[in-house]
Enzyme design. Structure first.
Site, short mmCIF file in Angstrom:
data_model
loop_
_atom_site.label_atom_id
_atom_site.label_comp_id
_atom_site.label_asym_id
_atom_site.label_seq_id
_atom_site.Cartn_x
_atom_site.Cartn_y
_atom_site.Cartn_z
N CYS A 1 16.05 9.70 0.57
CA CYS A 1 16.21 11.14 0.81
C CYS A 1 16.95 11.40 2.13
O CYS A 1 18.13 11.12 2.23
CB CYS A 1 14.85 11.84 0.74
SG CYS A 1 15.02 13.63 0.63
N HIS B 1 12.88 10.28 -4.52
CA HIS B 1 11.74 9.63 -3.85
C HIS B 1 11.09 8.58 -4.76
O HIS B 1 10.26 8.93 -5.60
CB HIS B 1 10.69 10.68 -3.46
CG HIS B 1 11.11 11.52 -2.31
ND1 HIS B 1 10.83 11.19 -1.00
CD2 HIS B 1 11.81 12.67 -2.27
CE1 HIS B 1 11.34 12.10 -0.20
NE2 HIS B 1 11.94 13.02 -0.93
N GLU C 1 8.82 6.56 -4.05
CA GLU C 1 7.42 6.31 -3.69
C GLU C 1 6.45 7.24 -4.41
O GLU C 1 5.25 7.00 -4.42
CB GLU C 1 7.22 6.42 -2.17
CG GLU C 1 7.36 7.83 -1.56
CD GLU C 1 8.79 8.27 -1.30
OE1 GLU C 1 9.71 7.68 -1.90
OE2 GLU C 1 8.99 9.21 -0.51
#
Ligand code: XMP
Length: 507
Positions: free
Chosen positions: A78, A166, A168
Site C-alpha cells: 500500500c 493488503h 495481510e
C-alpha cells in the site's frame, strides 16, 4: 536467527503483517520506518507497511531506501508500494475517491514468484486514497484490477516487489499465499521459529542472563503472567518467587483454584489475601476512576511490601508481550494504550526488568504455554480486568455485592462452557447494576431488587468488539438460574452494544 524486518509507517494493519509472518514460522521485528538495522546480518527481507499518510503530505515519512534496496528482498504494501514508486521516479496521484474494499485481480502474472499459485481474478482488499499512475523505470506491472492499473509491480533486475492491496488482511483471499511466496520462496526463510524453538532458546538465554540471581514476578491468574512464570521456572527453578495478590474482587473461587494450578505447575507462589484492606479503602467510593486509582495504589503497596521481604531479589519479571511494546512505540504519536508496569517499585530494591515474552503475540504466548504443558483451562482463559469485579459493580462496593455478582457471573460462565461457547467468545461476565432497583414478583411476593447485565463479546484485540450472538436458549437458561438461585437479583438483561461506541466494561 533469520528475521524479516517490517518498517512501520503507522498503518493499523502493521501488527497484522507481523502476525502473518510469524504464522509462517518466521521471526520478524516491527520497527519504526526510519530505524532499519543496517548492521543486523540476520535480516533476510524487508516489508514496508501501509500508512495513514499520503506520499504528498509534507509530514509523510521518508527513509534511506539505499540501506536495503538491492541488498535484501523488499516488499512494499500500500503506502510502501507508493513510496517505492514516488522515491524512484514513478508517479503517485491523489484520486478523487478513496478506494476501499474488495477487488479482483483482472490480470495477474502467475509466472512471477510473488504470485506463484495465484488464481486469475483472485480477490484482494484495497484501502488507499492515492493511486500509482506510473511506475519507475526498471520496473514492470505484475497485476491489475478493473480500477487499479498498478495493483502490483516488480523490479526487472532487483529483488523488489510492491502491492497496492493488503495481503495481510483476511479479505485478500490468497494473501497468505503471497506472503509465503515472499517470506519463504523469495527471502528463503527456513521456517524454524516455533513455540518449541522459542522455549529452548529463551530458557537458555534466561539462564545466561539471570545466573544465580533471584527473580520476583507478579502473577495475576492471566495467560501472560502464567506463561512467563512457567518459562522462568524452567530456567531458574525455585530462584523464581511469584506473588499473587487477592484483592477480593476476583471471580468466584478464582484465588484458590488458580493457586492450586500454580502449585501443580511447581511454582513457588506467595498468595496474599489483602481483601480486607481493599474493601476498607473502597468503602463508599462510587466514581469508577477513583475505584481504579485506589485499587492500583493498594495493589502496588501490597505487592511492594511482599517483594521487599525477598531481600536478595535482583530482577522483577513481567509478562509484557509484543503488542504492548509496539503500541507504546506507535510512530504516529497517538498512544492507544500505555503499557502498564507493576509501577513504582521501591527504588532501593534496585531491580532490573526481565520480560521473557517481549517478542510474542498473544496467540504465540498461548502456543508457548501449551508447549510448556500449562493446562488448557489456564491458557484459554478470557481476559479479566486488573481491578476485577470492582468495575463490574456499579456504585459503591461491598463484600456482599461482590459475592452476589460472583454467583451470577459463575452461572453465566458455566452456561457458556456447557454450551461449548466459552472458547468462541473473547470475554464474558456479569455486571451488577446495584444503583438500579426494579419490581418483580416471586411466588406471591413482590420483590424490589437489582438487575444483572450479561456481557459477552467477540474481538481479536479488545480495541473493537461486537456483542456475541449467544443462542436464546443459553440466555434463557442463564437468566432462569440467576433469578432463581442468586438472592438479591430479580432481573437479567443482555448487553447488545458493540465497541465503539460502548466499551467492553461498564465502568
Ligand atoms: P474496555 O472496557 O476499555 O476494555 O473496552 C478493553 C479491555 O481492557 C480490559 N480492561 C482493563 N484491564 N485494568 C486492566 O488490567 C483496567 O482498569 C481495565 N479496564 C478494562 C477489559 O476487561 C477488556 O479486556
Amino acid at each position: 536467527m533469520q528475521k524479516i524486518i517490517i518498517l512501520d509507517f503507522g498503518s493499523q494493519t502493521t501488527q497484522l503483517i507481523g502476525r502473518r509472518v510469524r504464522e509462517l514460522d518466521t521471526f520478524c521485528e516491527i520497527l519504526p520506518y526510519n530505524k532499519y538495522p543496517e548492521d543486523d546480518t540476520d535480516v533476510i527481507g524487508v516489508i514496508l507497511s501501509g500508512s495513514p499518510y499520503s506520499v504528498h503530505d509534507p509530514e509523510s515519512f521518508r527513509l534511506n531506501l539505499a540501506a536495503f534496496m538491492g541488498r535484501k528482498p523488499v516488499l512494499g504494501i500500500c503506502y510502501g508500494a507508493q513510496l517505492l514508486s514516488h522515491e524512484q521516479g514513478g508517479r503517485v496521484e491523489k484520486t478523487d475517491s478513496r478506494e476501499y474494499g474488495r477487488a479482483n485481480l483482472a490480470y495477474v502474472d502467475t509466472q512471477n514468484p510473488l504470485f506463484e499459485g495465484f488464481e486469475q481474478n483472485s480477490q484482494v482488499w484495497m484501502s488507499h486514497g492515492d493511486s500509482i499512475t506510473a511506475i519507475p523505470v526498471g520496473y514492470h506491472k505484475i497485476a491489475s484490477t478493473a480500477d487499479v492499473n498498478y495493483a502490483a509491480y516488480a523490479a526487472d533486475n532487483q529483488p523488489v516487489w510492491a502491492v497496492q492491496f493488503h495481503p495481510e488482511v483476511y479479505h485478500t483471499l490468497q494473501g497468505m499465499q503471497l506472503l509465503r511466496n515472499f517470506v519463504v520462496g523469495i527471502c528463503g526463510s527456513h521456517q524454524d521459529w516455533s513455540a518449541a524453538s522459542f522455549v529452548d532458546t529463551t530458557v537458555a538465554e534466561l539462564k545466561e542472563q539471570l545466573g544465580n540471581d533471584r527473580v520476583i514476578l507478579g502473577l495475576s491468574g492471566g495467560v501472560d503472567s502464567s506463561v512467563a512464570a512457567v518459562l522462568l521456572h524452567r530456567a531458574i527453578g525455585d530462584r523464581l518467587t511469584c506473588i499473587f495478590v487477592d484483592h477480593g474482587m476476583l471471580r468466584k473461587n478464582e484465588f484458590t483454584d488458580v493457586m492450586r494450578d500454580y502449585e501443580c505447575l511447581g511454582l513457588n507462589v506467595i498468595g496474599v489475601d489483602a481483601s480486607e484492606r481493599f474493601f476498607a479503602d473502597l468503602a463508599g467510593v462510587t466514581e469508577p476512576e477513583q475505584k481504579r486509582k485506589i485499587i492500583g495504589r493498594d495493589f502496588v503497596e501490597v505487592f511492594n511490601a511482599e517483594a521487599k521481604k525477598i531481600t536478595d531479589a535482583r530482577w522483577l519479571a513481567q509478562g509484557t508481550i509484543y503488542p504492548d511494546r509496539i503500541e507504546s512505540l506507535n510512530i504516529t504519536g497517538k498512544v492507544i494504550k500505555s503499557h502498564h508496569n507493576v509501577g513504582g517499585l521501591p527504588k532501593e530494591m534496585n531491580l532490573q526488568l526481565c520480560e521473557p515474552l517481549r517478542w510474542l503475540f498473544k496467540d504465540e504466548v498461548r502456543r508457548v504455554g501449551r508447549q510448556l504443558g500449562i493446562p488448557e483451562h489456564l491458557i484459554g482463559r478470557h481476559p479479566f480486568p486488573g481491578p476485577g469485579l470492582a468495575v463490574r459493580v456499579l456504585g459503591d462496593i461491598t463484600r456482599e455485592k461482590v459475592a452476589v455478582l460472583q454467583d451470577a457471573d459463575k452461572i453465566f460462565i458455566d452456561n457458556l462452557r456447557e454450551a461449548g461457547l466459552y472458547d468462541k467468545i473473547w470475554q464474558a461476565g456479569a455486571i451488577l447494576l446495584s444503583t438500579v432497583r426494579s419490581v418483580g414478583v416471586m411466588g406471591d411476593e413482590r420483590t424490589y431488587e437489582n438487575p444483572v447485565a450479561l456481557r459477552a463479546v467477540t474481538s481479536t484485540d479488545a480495541m473493537t468488539a461486537d456483542w456475541a450472538q449467544i443462542p436464546y436458549e443459553v440466555l434463557a437458561k442463564t437468566s432462569n438460574e440467576i433469578i432463581n438461585k442468586v438472592k438479591g437479583v430479580n432481573r437479567v438483561c443482555y448487553d447488545i452494544s458493540s465497541k465503539p461506541p460502548a466499551t467492553i466494561e461498564w465502568e
